[in-house]
Design a protein around this motif. Structure first.
Motif, PDB file in Angstrom:
ATOM      1  N   VAL A 134     -13.186 -57.638  27.737  1.00  0.00           N
ATOM      2  CA  VAL A 134     -12.719 -55.834  28.352  1.00  0.00           C
ATOM      3  C   VAL A 134     -13.691 -54.870  28.019  1.00  0.00           C
ATOM      4  O   VAL A 134     -13.736 -54.365  29.617  1.00  0.00           O
ATOM      5  CB  VAL A 134     -11.202 -55.214  27.746  1.00  0.00           C
ATOM      6  N   ALA A 135     -14.695 -55.149  27.754  1.00  0.00           N
ATOM      7  CA  ALA A 135     -15.911 -53.964  27.429  1.00  0.00           C
ATOM      8  C   ALA A 135     -16.480 -54.209  28.409  1.00  0.00           C
ATOM      9  O   ALA A 135     -17.101 -53.889  29.391  1.00  0.00           O
ATOM     10  CB  ALA A 135     -16.735 -54.173  25.932  1.00  0.00           C
ATOM     11  N   THR A 136     -16.832 -56.064  28.573  1.00  0.00           N
ATOM     12  CA  THR A 136     -17.311 -56.954  29.917  1.00  0.00           C
ATOM     13  C   THR A 136     -17.171 -56.542  31.181  1.00  0.00           C
ATOM     14  O   THR A 136     -17.894 -55.772  32.295  1.00  0.00           O
ATOM     15  CB  THR A 136     -17.741 -57.625  30.030  1.00  0.00           C
ATOM     16  N   ALA A 137     -15.903 -56.098  30.999  1.00  0.00           N
ATOM     17  CA  ALA A 137     -15.336 -55.773  32.800  1.00  0.00           C
ATOM     18  C   ALA A 137     -15.795 -54.385  33.151  1.00  0.00           C
ATOM     19  O   ALA A 137     -15.196 -53.958  34.224  1.00  0.00           O
ATOM     20  CB  ALA A 137     -13.672 -56.214  32.590  1.00  0.00           C
ATOM     21  N   LEU A 138     -15.398 -53.745  31.834  1.00  0.00           N
ATOM     22  CA  LEU A 138     -15.680 -51.777  32.053  1.00  0.00           C
ATOM     23  C   LEU A 138     -17.281 -51.754  32.878  1.00  0.00           C
ATOM     24  O   LEU A 138     -17.184 -51.200  34.088  1.00  0.00           O
ATOM     25  CB  LEU A 138     -15.354 -51.218  31.005  1.00  0.00           C
ATOM     26  N   ALA A 139     -17.690 -52.389  32.846  1.00  0.00           N
ATOM     27  CA  ALA A 139     -19.459 -52.265  33.002  1.00  0.00           C
ATOM     28  C   ALA A 139     -18.931 -52.284  34.477  1.00  0.00           C
ATOM     29  O   ALA A 139     -19.926 -51.614  35.359  1.00  0.00           O
ATOM     30  CB  ALA A 139     -19.644 -53.443  32.692  1.00  0.00           C
ATOM     31  N   ALA A 140     -18.176 -53.076  35.141  1.00  0.00           N
ATOM     32  CA  ALA A 140     -17.999 -53.443  36.779  1.00  0.00           C
ATOM     33  C   ALA A 140     -17.003 -52.047  37.938  1.00  0.00           C
ATOM     34  O   ALA A 140     -16.919 -52.024  38.765  1.00  0.00           O
ATOM     35  CB  ALA A 140     -17.003 -53.935  36.842  1.00  0.00           C
ATOM     36  N   ASN A 141     -17.033 -51.013  36.209  1.00  0.00           N
ATOM     37  CA  ASN A 141     -16.183 -49.326  36.693  1.00  0.00           C
ATOM     38  C   ASN A 141     -15.090 -49.510  37.437  1.00  0.00           C
ATOM     39  O   ASN A 141     -14.600 -49.193  38.564  1.00  0.00           O
ATOM     40  CB  ASN A 141     -17.400 -48.368  37.205  1.00  0.00           C
ATOM     41  N   PRO A 142     -13.885 -50.174  36.545  1.00  0.00           N
ATOM     42  CA  PRO A 142     -12.428 -50.143  37.488  1.00  0.00           C
ATOM     43  C   PRO A 142     -12.493 -49.228  37.623  1.00  0.00           C
ATOM     44  O   PRO A 142     -12.127 -48.631  36.869  1.00  0.00           O
ATOM     45  CB  PRO A 142     -11.601 -51.220  36.497  1.00  0.00           C
ATOM     46  N   ALA A 143     -11.504 -48.527  39.194  1.00  0.00           N
ATOM     47  CA  ALA A 143     -10.667 -47.281  38.519  1.00  0.00           C
ATOM     48  C   ALA A 143      -9.490 -46.783  37.935  1.00  0.00           C
ATOM     49  O   ALA A 143      -9.730 -45.995  37.757  1.00  0.00           O
ATOM     50  CB  ALA A 143     -10.229 -47.092  40.489  1.00  0.00           C
ATOM     51  N   ASP A 144      -8.856 -48.214  37.430  1.00  0.00           N
ATOM     52  CA  ASP A 144      -7.235 -48.127  36.666  1.00  0.00           C
ATOM     53  C   ASP A 144      -7.331 -48.923  35.727  1.00  0.00           C
ATOM     54  O   ASP A 144      -8.048 -50.181  36.006  1.00  0.00           O
ATOM     55  CB  ASP A 144      -6.729 -47.216  37.645  1.00  0.00           C
TER      56      ASP A 144
END
Length: 431
Positions: A134-144
């Motif tokens: 999840v932390a890795t995926a947040l690096a892509a700055n998802p909107a929601d």
């Protein structure tokens, strides 16, 4: 478990049966056992704390935060605060099945719940154990949450929740309902989802009148009552007055007035249950009042019909009087027989098989006997209709007794292999 509800973009989300989507999420959390340790709700910067209409929601460990930061930053802060504690991520712009939090809480690994409608981006995220994906995926700055959930599933880093992992059987409704998850972004969508929820709250096995005749009237009443926040117990109270008030009228020969009151009560008997479930206002007292009335009034109705038809002058020893006594005794026996199956299988008798569910639609119950007697009386065959109802009650009691005996014999002989077959759930389409 810690719960994070992203309500930053939910200010303009429409109400569903008088409740905000945030309130509906909180009701789902309220029903969890054990309750979550923390419920953190993110609001827009400078936003006032929303007023919750149900005081029971304030018993949750609510924490209100206000932030102008992006979604990824705020979720990252929650991940850090949660540490090794499981984190449930909800979006206050989505309509989520209230059963989902309790279904996800026991899991030991992360999962993403995606909407069962392919075109709907809604998602719920449960994070347990390793936070790295999840932390890795947040690096892509998802909107929601929806974007994050889809990203995690597409990357294969967190699995999607499967239908078969969800126990959708609802004992009160005698049916299996798959979980639901929808985005609510406009009033038209909200109206469509209200229809979906309304039909989802009908019982899987019920009588023909409740299924096909009363729903339009029930629909017209449930929406306004929900928006006005009328408690279902008040609807039940009116139904009690109508049900009991019809008895002396029939006994005194005022059949038409009694019929009007009886059909009014029959409609309200559907309204109060739908209203309670759709607005999370069901209560122990309400259940006792509703089911107590359903148990008590039918035999009293039958006796008053017979009395009004002639027992007053002919006496209880007449064929009419004997028929009245017979239907009273048969009704009591029938109800006692129907208590046996739930004691063993922990579910209603008419969920045992498709056949039992089908039989439930026309067996001798109030909503079948009342129309039969009404038609018979109006065409001048009131006595004949009454004796037909007595015979139908006898046939119903015999069926329930024989069927229960048969089921228990099978259970005794094949205890390990026997498994009740649920009434099949039909998927309710939004369109």
């Amino acid at each position: 478990m810690i719960v994070w509800v992203d309500a930053v973009a939910a200010d303009s989300a429409p109400l569903i049966f008088g409740l905000s989507l945030l309130e509906r999420h909180l009701h789902g959390l309220r029903l969890m056992k054990p309750a979550p340790a923390r419920v953190v709700i993110d609001l827009p910067a400078g936003a006032a704390e929303p007023k919750l209409g149900d005081k029971r929601l304030y018993r949750l460990p609510l924490e209100w935060r206000r932030s102008g930061e992006a979604y990824a930053a705020r979720l990252g802060q929650m991940l850090a605060a949660a540490g090794k504690e499981p984190l449930l991520v909800l979006d206050a712009a989505t309509l989520a099945d209230s059963r989902l939090p309790a279904s996800l809480a026991p899991r030991t690994s992360s999962t993403v719940v995606l909407s069962r409608e392919a075109q709907d981006p809604a998602a719920v995220l449960f994070i347990a154990g390793d936070q790295a994906p999840v932390a890795t995926a947040l690096a892509a700055n998802p909107a929601d949450t929806a974007a994050l959930g889809r990203q995690l599933v597409d990357a294969g880093s967190v699995p999607a929740f499967k239908d078969e992992e969800f126990n959708g059987f609802v004992r009160r409704l005698r049916r299996t309902l798959p979980y639901y998850l929808f985005t609510v972004d406009n009033a038209a969508r909200a109206a469509k989802l209200e229809r979906f929820l309304f039909w989802s709250n009908y019982k899987g096995s019920t009588d023909l009148f409740t299924r096909y005749v009363y729903p339009p009237l029930v629909w017209l009443m449930v929406g306004p009552l929900a928006r006005w926040r009328i408690h279902p117990n008040w609807v039940t109270a009116v139904g009690i007055v109508l049900a009991l008030g019809a008895i002396p009228l029939w006994a005194d020969g005022w059949f038409i007035t009694g019929f009007v009151m009886a059909y009014g009560m029959s409609v309200l008997d559907s309204v109060d249950g739908k209203l309670a479930r759709l607005t999370f206002t069901d209560s122990v007292s309400g259940n006792y009042l509703d089911h107590g009335l359903d148990m008590v009034h039918p035999p009293l109705w039958y006796l008053s019909w017979a009395y009004g038809l002639g027992i007053a002058t002919e006496g209880w020893g007449s064929p009419l009087g004997q028929g009245a006594i017979a239907i009273f005794v048969l009704y009591v026996i029938d109800r006692l027989v129907l208590k046996i199956y739930p004691q063993i299988f922990k579910r209603a008798f008419h969920t045992h098989s498709r056949m039992d569910g089908l039989v439930r639609s026309f067996i001798a119950r109030r909503n079948i006997s009342l129309p039969l007697f009404t038609v018979g009386y109006l065409i001048g065959l009131g006595r004949e209709a009454f004796f037909l109802i007595v015979a139908w009650q006898a046939a119903t009691t015999l069926y329930h007794a024989a069927r229960t005996f048969w089921i228990l014999c099978i259970e005794k002989a094949h205890r390990k292999a026997h498994a009740p077959v649920e009434v099949a759930a039909k998927r309710v389409k939004l369109d």
